[in-house]
Write a protein that holds these residues in place. Sequence first.
Motif, PDB file in Angstrom:
ATOM      1  N   ALA A 165       0.813  -1.221   0.000  1.00  0.00           N
ATOM      2  CA  ALA A 165       0.000   0.000   0.000  1.00  0.00           C
ATOM      3  C   ALA A 165       0.846   1.271   0.000  1.00  0.00           C
ATOM      4  O   ALA A 165       0.452   2.285  -0.568  1.00  0.00           O
ATOM      5  CB  ALA A 165      -0.939   0.000   1.206  1.00  0.00           C
ATOM      6  N   MET A 166       2.006   1.225   0.633  1.00  0.00           N
ATOM      7  CA  MET A 166       2.805   2.453   0.738  1.00  0.00           C
ATOM      8  C   MET A 166       3.904   2.558  -0.317  1.00  0.00           C
ATOM      9  O   MET A 166       4.524   3.606  -0.443  1.00  0.00           O
ATOM     10  CB  MET A 166       3.408   2.581   2.134  1.00  0.00           C
ATOM     11  CG  MET A 166       4.532   1.638   2.419  1.00  0.00           C
ATOM     12  SD  MET A 166       5.249   1.908   4.036  1.00  0.00           S
ATOM     13  CE  MET A 166       3.915   1.415   5.057  1.00  0.00           C
ATOM     14  N   LYS A 167       4.137   1.525  -1.081  1.00  0.00           N
ATOM     15  CA  LYS A 167       5.181   1.553  -2.112  1.00  0.00           C
ATOM     16  C   LYS A 167       4.949   2.747  -3.047  1.00  0.00           C
ATOM     17  O   LYS A 167       3.853   2.960  -3.535  1.00  0.00           O
ATOM     18  CB  LYS A 167       5.162   0.244  -2.894  1.00  0.00           C
ATOM     19  CG  LYS A 167       6.314   0.098  -3.837  1.00  0.00           C
ATOM     20  CD  LYS A 167       6.308  -1.266  -4.499  1.00  0.00           C
ATOM     21  CE  LYS A 167       7.461  -1.377  -5.463  1.00  0.00           C
ATOM     22  NZ  LYS A 167       7.445  -2.659  -6.157  1.00  0.00           N
ATOM     23  N   GLY A 168       5.996   3.531  -3.242  1.00  0.00           N
ATOM     24  CA  GLY A 168       5.917   4.696  -4.118  1.00  0.00           C
ATOM     25  C   GLY A 168       5.395   5.953  -3.448  1.00  0.00           C
ATOM     26  O   GLY A 168       5.320   6.996  -4.076  1.00  0.00           O
ATOM     27  N   SER A 169       5.055   5.868  -2.173  1.00  0.00           N
ATOM     28  CA  SER A 169       4.535   7.052  -1.483  1.00  0.00           C
ATOM     29  C   SER A 169       5.636   7.705  -0.650  1.00  0.00           C
ATOM     30  O   SER A 169       6.702   7.130  -0.443  1.00  0.00           O
ATOM     31  CB  SER A 169       3.361   6.659  -0.578  1.00  0.00           C
ATOM     32  OG  SER A 169       3.826   6.082   0.624  1.00  0.00           O
ATOM     33  N   ASP A 170       5.343   8.901  -0.120  1.00  0.00           N
ATOM     34  CA  ASP A 170       6.323   9.562   0.731  1.00  0.00           C
ATOM     35  C   ASP A 170       6.306   9.010   2.153  1.00  0.00           C
ATOM     36  O   ASP A 170       7.024   9.496   3.013  1.00  0.00           O
ATOM     37  CB  ASP A 170       6.135  11.076   0.722  1.00  0.00           C
ATOM     38  CG  ASP A 170       4.820  11.524   1.334  1.00  0.00           C
ATOM     39  OD1 ASP A 170       3.971  10.666   1.643  1.00  0.00           O
ATOM     40  OD2 ASP A 170       4.640  12.741   1.498  1.00  0.00           O
ATOM     41  N   LYS A 171       5.524   7.967   2.375  1.00  0.00           N
ATOM     42  CA  LYS A 171       5.519   7.283   3.674  1.00  0.00           C
ATOM     43  C   LYS A 171       6.509   6.114   3.675  1.00  0.00           C
ATOM     44  O   LYS A 171       6.590   5.373   4.636  1.00  0.00           O
ATOM     45  CB  LYS A 171       4.126   6.748   4.002  1.00  0.00           C
ATOM     46  CG  LYS A 171       3.113   7.825   4.273  1.00  0.00           C
ATOM     47  CD  LYS A 171       1.798   7.204   4.671  1.00  0.00           C
ATOM     48  CE  LYS A 171       0.826   8.267   5.116  1.00  0.00           C
ATOM     49  NZ  LYS A 171      -0.370   7.689   5.711  1.00  0.00           N
ATOM     50  N   PHE A 172       7.231   5.957   2.580  1.00  0.00           N
ATOM     51  CA  PHE A 172       8.133   4.824   2.422  1.00  0.00           C
ATOM     52  C   PHE A 172       9.570   5.320   2.306  1.00  0.00           C
ATOM     53  O   PHE A 172       9.860   6.225   1.524  1.00  0.00           O
ATOM     54  CB  PHE A 172       7.728   4.032   1.178  1.00  0.00           C
ATOM     55  CG  PHE A 172       8.302   2.651   1.086  1.00  0.00           C
ATOM     56  CD1 PHE A 172       8.133   1.744   2.120  1.00  0.00           C
ATOM     57  CD2 PHE A 172       8.995   2.258  -0.039  1.00  0.00           C
ATOM     58  CE1 PHE A 172       8.644   0.453   2.030  1.00  0.00           C
ATOM     59  CE2 PHE A 172       9.513   0.970  -0.142  1.00  0.00           C
ATOM     60  CZ  PHE A 172       9.333   0.072   0.896  1.00  0.00           C
ATOM     61  N   VAL A 173      10.472   4.748   3.060  1.00  0.00           N
ATOM     62  CA  VAL A 173      11.868   5.176   3.114  1.00  0.00           C
ATOM     63  C   VAL A 173      12.591   4.992   1.778  1.00  0.00           C
ATOM     64  O   VAL A 173      13.464   5.768   1.424  1.00  0.00           O
ATOM     65  CB  VAL A 173      12.615   4.445   4.252  1.00  0.00           C
ATOM     66  CG1 VAL A 173      12.669   2.945   4.016  1.00  0.00           C
ATOM     67  CG2 VAL A 173      14.012   5.000   4.449  1.00  0.00           C
ATOM     68  N   LEU A 174      12.238   3.964   1.024  1.00  0.00           N
ATOM     69  CA  LEU A 174      12.907   3.631  -0.239  1.00  0.00           C
ATOM     70  C   LEU A 174      12.028   4.110  -1.396  1.00  0.00           C
ATOM     71  O   LEU A 174      10.875   3.696  -1.506  1.00  0.00           O
ATOM     72  CB  LEU A 174      13.132   2.121  -0.305  1.00  0.00           C
ATOM     73  CG  LEU A 174      14.036   1.592  -1.401  1.00  0.00           C
ATOM     74  CD1 LEU A 174      15.442   2.170  -1.297  1.00  0.00           C
ATOM     75  CD2 LEU A 174      14.095   0.070  -1.330  1.00  0.00           C
ATOM     76  N   ARG A 175      12.581   4.971  -2.236  1.00  0.00           N
ATOM     77  CA  ARG A 175      11.772   5.608  -3.287  1.00  0.00           C
ATOM     78  C   ARG A 175      12.448   5.506  -4.649  1.00  0.00           C
ATOM     79  O   ARG A 175      13.663   5.450  -4.744  1.00  0.00           O
ATOM     80  CB  ARG A 175      11.555   7.080  -2.936  1.00  0.00           C
ATOM     81  CG  ARG A 175      10.903   7.246  -1.576  1.00  0.00           C
ATOM     82  CD  ARG A 175      10.851   8.664  -1.124  1.00  0.00           C
ATOM     83  NE  ARG A 175      10.329   8.732   0.235  1.00  0.00           N
ATOM     84  CZ  ARG A 175      10.146   9.848   0.892  1.00  0.00           C
ATOM     85  NH1 ARG A 175      10.434  11.008   0.325  1.00  0.00           N
ATOM     86  NH2 ARG A 175       9.674   9.823   2.118  1.00  0.00           N
ATOM     87  N   SER A 176      11.634   5.546  -5.683  1.00  0.00           N
ATOM     88  CA  SER A 176      12.156   5.555  -7.052  1.00  0.00           C
ATOM     89  C   SER A 176      12.639   6.960  -7.388  1.00  0.00           C
ATOM     90  O   SER A 176      11.961   7.948  -7.104  1.00  0.00           O
ATOM     91  CB  SER A 176      11.068   5.145  -8.042  1.00  0.00           C
ATOM     92  OG  SER A 176      11.530   5.368  -9.366  1.00  0.00           O
ATOM     93  N   GLY A 177      13.801   7.051  -8.018  1.00  0.00           N
ATOM     94  CA  GLY A 177      14.325   8.347  -8.430  1.00  0.00           C
ATOM     95  C   GLY A 177      13.882   8.763  -9.815  1.00  0.00           C
ATOM     96  O   GLY A 177      14.203   9.862 -10.264  1.00  0.00           O
ATOM     97  N   ASP A 178      13.124   7.908 -10.509  1.00  0.00           N
ATOM     98  CA  ASP A 178      12.772   8.192 -11.897  1.00  0.00           C
ATOM     99  C   ASP A 178      11.954   9.465 -12.085  1.00  0.00           C
ATOM    100  O   ASP A 178      12.117  10.164 -13.072  1.00  0.00           O
ATOM    101  CB  ASP A 178      12.033   6.994 -12.511  1.00  0.00           C
ATOM    102  CG  ASP A 178      12.951   5.783 -12.653  1.00  0.00           C
ATOM    103  OD1 ASP A 178      14.185   5.962 -12.674  1.00  0.00           O
ATOM    104  OD2 ASP A 178      12.429   4.656 -12.717  1.00  0.00           O
TER     105      ASP A 178
END
Length: 192
Positions: free
Chosen positions: A70-83
Amino acid sequence: MGTEVTLENVRCGYAGQLFTAKDYQNQGKPRYGLNILIDRGSEHQRIVEQAIIAEANAVWKDQAGVKLAAMKGSDKFVLRSGDAHKVEDYHGKIYLALYSVRPVPVVDRDPSVQLLEISGKPYGGCYVNVVFDVYAAKVGGALSGGLKLVQFVGDGPPIGTSGPIDPTTRFKNIAMPGAAVGAAPVPGGGLI
């Protein structure tokens, strides 16, 4: 508490909050922080993902998979895509958004030497060692990175306008007053 992670020789992304806390989204909660760029598929990514899964399982138990998805890709997740990041150096990478409400110790290659902001290190693009906690919030469903320690390792290509400038490439040596500076005096004492 969180799951502690140490990453060595990783590229520093945005480092503008490392020495000066800034208010996050005008919420009255100043925090220190930096971003760490990670190559996709690297050992660094594997280490971080293992810590994320361990922390999610420890805190959220049987809900871990659902909450992570649910949180993947959100600003609630420590690991984020740089694209989609506005800075091109992030593209094709993933990055960690790490923060702390307290000042973070920042040391030089010699860990007994504490760095100050005036040193210009670390900067966006350099290489660092970093220690942080991955922690899952029991309420709210965020998985964050709590910054604990940063060590400057070495120079790298600056990101954007950050990074040291070699003054010898920008300025020439200025002689002391009264010393010969290589130009002949203007006849009559001046140009005006």
